[in-house]
Design an enzyme around this catalytic site. Structure first.
Site, mmCIF file in Angstrom:
data_model
loop_
_atom_site.group_PDB
_atom_site.id
_atom_site.type_symbol
_atom_site.label_atom_id
_atom_site.label_comp_id
_atom_site.label_asym_id
_atom_site.label_seq_id
_atom_site.Cartn_x
_atom_site.Cartn_y
_atom_site.Cartn_z
ATOM 1 N N GLY A 98 -33.918 16.179 22.826
ATOM 2 C CA GLY A 98 -33.650 17.507 22.269
ATOM 3 C C GLY A 98 -33.562 18.597 23.327
ATOM 4 O O GLY A 98 -32.695 19.460 23.266
ATOM 5 N N ASN B 39 -39.873 23.789 13.698
ATOM 6 C CA ASN B 39 -40.807 22.717 14.048
ATOM 7 C C ASN B 39 -42.252 23.053 13.698
ATOM 8 O O ASN B 39 -43.064 22.161 13.520
ATOM 9 C CB ASN B 39 -40.704 22.399 15.542
ATOM 10 C CG ASN B 39 -40.749 23.637 16.402
ATOM 11 O OD1 ASN B 39 -39.891 24.514 16.285
ATOM 12 N ND2 ASN B 39 -41.755 23.739 17.245
ATOM 13 N N GLN C 81 -35.637 18.792 14.262
ATOM 14 C CA GLN C 81 -36.619 18.487 13.218
ATOM 15 C C GLN C 81 -35.965 18.084 11.895
ATOM 16 O O GLN C 81 -36.640 17.557 11.013
ATOM 17 C CB GLN C 81 -37.528 19.698 12.968
ATOM 18 C CG GLN C 81 -38.454 20.015 14.130
ATOM 19 C CD GLN C 81 -39.549 18.966 14.330
ATOM 20 O OE1 GLN C 81 -39.933 18.240 13.403
ATOM 21 N NE2 GLN C 81 -40.058 18.875 15.545
ATOM 22 N N HIS D 211 -36.731 10.477 19.060
ATOM 23 C CA HIS D 211 -38.154 10.177 18.813
ATOM 24 C C HIS D 211 -38.735 10.962 17.642
ATOM 25 O O HIS D 211 -39.869 10.749 17.250
ATOM 26 C CB HIS D 211 -38.991 10.365 20.093
ATOM 27 C CG HIS D 211 -39.235 11.781 20.511
ATOM 28 N ND1 HIS D 211 -40.440 12.409 20.325
ATOM 29 C CD2 HIS D 211 -38.447 12.693 21.136
ATOM 30 C CE1 HIS D 211 -40.394 13.640 20.819
ATOM 31 N NE2 HIS D 211 -39.188 13.833 21.316
ATOM 32 N N CYS E 158 -45.295 21.007 22.147
ATOM 33 C CA CYS E 158 -44.944 21.344 23.523
ATOM 34 C C CYS E 158 -45.804 22.494 24.032
ATOM 35 O O CYS E 158 -45.847 22.745 25.209
ATOM 36 C CB CYS E 158 -43.463 21.732 23.613
ATOM 37 S SG CYS E 158 -42.400 20.536 22.830
HETATM 38 N N1 PLP Z 1 -36.208 21.398 19.367
HETATM 39 C C1 PLP Z 1 -37.154 21.289 18.420
HETATM 40 C C2 PLP Z 1 -36.988 22.046 17.137
HETATM 41 C C3 PLP Z 1 -38.268 20.468 18.627
HETATM 42 O O1 PLP Z 1 -39.188 20.353 17.673
HETATM 43 C C4 PLP Z 1 -38.384 19.770 19.852
HETATM 44 C C5 PLP Z 1 -39.580 18.942 20.135
HETATM 45 O O2 PLP Z 1 -40.665 19.223 19.654
HETATM 46 C C6 PLP Z 1 -37.358 19.909 20.809
HETATM 47 C C7 PLP Z 1 -36.290 20.730 20.530
HETATM 48 C C8 PLP Z 1 -37.404 19.152 22.102
HETATM 49 O O3 PLP Z 1 -37.058 17.806 21.880
HETATM 50 P P1 PLP Z 1 -37.417 16.665 22.945
HETATM 51 O O4 PLP Z 1 -38.890 16.425 22.822
HETATM 52 O O5 PLP Z 1 -36.625 15.479 22.519
HETATM 53 O O6 PLP Z 1 -37.023 17.153 24.287
#
Ligand code: PLP
Length: 426
Positions: free
Chosen positions: A91, A176, A204, A226, A351
């Site tokens: 993502g 998210n 999401q 994932h 994150c």
């Molecule tokens: N965008 C959203 C809405 C997310 O929830 C996340 C991960 O939590 C990401 C982007 C980032 O994705 P990735 O973990 O595959 O880099």
């Protein structure tokens, strides 16, 4: 060899079905376990041995077939054409490629178009990328307001599209943290009426809500395997035909030059298998998860001072998302206490976990820092069960009581301390 692999895979799948090794994993929005279909595809492809999909020999051509069949399956599950799928590492990369690639292409075609419109509730993979472009490349940003549930103000979007300097709208499909689903199709209509493309971070949403790329009108869509039972490290950016992107990676020219780097056949196969399974299960799974989620919310809100945040349960909210703030608590303390009781959840965006700052999403929704401090996100996934909900409901009351006691004694201590020693932490 095949039988040995199969037996091993079956054993792991059984473990996954049983919910893995933890008592109650309620953090699927952060990452979810591999679906058995994905694990089978991953193991089967890895067991086939080497073969770079760009190589001309037989092993390379076999790997290429896997990548292309996976591309077709992924596209079919999302109402896209195979030629619109660009494989990425997940993502974050998809968001960065979409935003940076498109904003640079727009700037090259017309230097006046350098404004991006977005809400402050976007994921950091979008926010931080845009802020970087603002600091380094002269991109201008208009922050769009959301209401108390996190829903975009469409009238504000329409008003902001009036200027002739707008290059891009970016609007996440579903949030998210609080699970609020955004009106992507309507936003795309408004953007297109002003001659502006729209990117949606659907990380999401994909695999959890019906997502049809063509019907949504979006020009770019980010996804990550994932989050729907595929492997970590594989994702995709859907790019509508005719949309120009300046590549961020330079090298072997894979993915029509848009994203150089050796293609991961096993990751592609596992991602496509996971998504195909998730989309096939979606109608029944969405109902099942919403039922579990609603029971969880009903129990959590029995705790005094608990308030559900985000959209009302229904079509406007991710079926597996339960987000609650507990007054007088720190989300981090609650997370540790629940973990000690065998319940794994998150304070919000995984994150950001560990960073003691109120959630930018909750602040944008109008909460103050004190209200936002006690936030917990529980997120359900494909192997969630009633027992997970029971465990969370049994643990939450005592955890909240302890977290409140800990917080008020900390506050008392800091009040008693001489003024000169009380500060230090911002
Ligand atoms: N965008 C959203 C809405 C997310 O929830 C996340 C991960 O939590 C990401 C982007 C980032 O994705 P990735 O973990 O595959 O880099």
């Amino acid at each position: 060899m095949g039988a040995g692999v199969g037996t091993g895979t079956a054993a792991v799948c059984q473990l996954l079905r049983l919910g893995g090794v933890t008592a109650a994993y309620l953090d699927h929005a952060s990452t979810t376990a591999l679906r058995p279909e994905a694990l089978d595809a991953l193991v089967a492809q890895a067991a086939r041995g080497a073969g770079n999909p760009s190589s001309l020999h037989s092993a390379g051509r076999r790997a290429r077939v896997v990548v292309e069949e996976s591309r077709e399956a992924l596209a079919a599950a999302l109402g896209a054409r195979a030629g619109e799928v660009v494989w990425t590492s997940g993502g974050t990369e998809s968001d960065n490629l979409a935003l940076t690639g498109l904003l640079r292409a727009r700037r090259d075609a017309d230097p006046v178009r350098r404004r991006v419109l977005l809400a402050a509730t976007e994921h950091h993979a979008v926010l931080d990328c845009v802020e970087h472009l603002q600091a380094r490349e002269g991109v201008e940003v208009t922050w769009l307001p959301v209401d108390g549930t996190g829903l975009l103000d469409l009238a504000a979007l329409e008003a902001a599209l009036v200027g002739d300097d707008v290059a891009l709208v970016s609007l996440m499909w579903a949030n998210n943290e609080v699970g609020t689903v955004q009106p992507v199709a309507r936003a795309a209509e408004l953007a297109h009426a002003a001659g502006v493309p729209l990117h949606t971070d659907a990380v999401q949403a994909v695999g959890h809500l019906p997502v049809d790329f063509a019907a949504s009108g979006a020009d770019l869509l980010s996804l990550s395997a994932h989050k729907f039972g595929g492997p970590v490290g594989t994702g995709a950016l859907l790019v509508k035909r005719g949309t120009s992107l300046v590549p961020l990676q330079h090298g072997g020219g894979q993915e029509l030059g848009v994203r150089s780097g050796t293609l991961d056949a096993a990751g592609a196969a596992a991602s496509a298998a996971a998504l195909t399974a998730a989309v096939a299960d979606l109608p029944t799974e969405a109902r099942r998860l919403a039922g579990l989620r609603d029971r969880l919310l009903a129990g959590l809100t029995q705790v005094p001072g608990a308030v559900v945040r985000g959209a009302r349960p229904g079509a406007g909210r991710l079926p597996g998302n339960a987000h609650v703030t507990f007054a007088g608590c720190e989300g981090d303390s609650l997370t540790y206490l629940l973990d000690a009781a065998g319940v794994e959840c998150s304070t919000g965006s995984a994150c950001q976990a560990g960073v003691p700052q109120p959630s930018h999403v909750l602040l944008a929704m109008g909460l103050d820092a004190e209200e936002a401090a006690g936030a917990l996100r529980f997120s359900l996934g494909w192997n969630s069960t009633d027992a997970d909900v029971d465990a969370a409901l049994a643990a939450i009351g005592p955890a909240v009581e302890r977290a409140r006691r800990a917080r008020s004694s900390r506050t008392d201590r800091s009040r008693r301390r001489p003024r000169s020693l009380a500060g230090g932490v911002s």
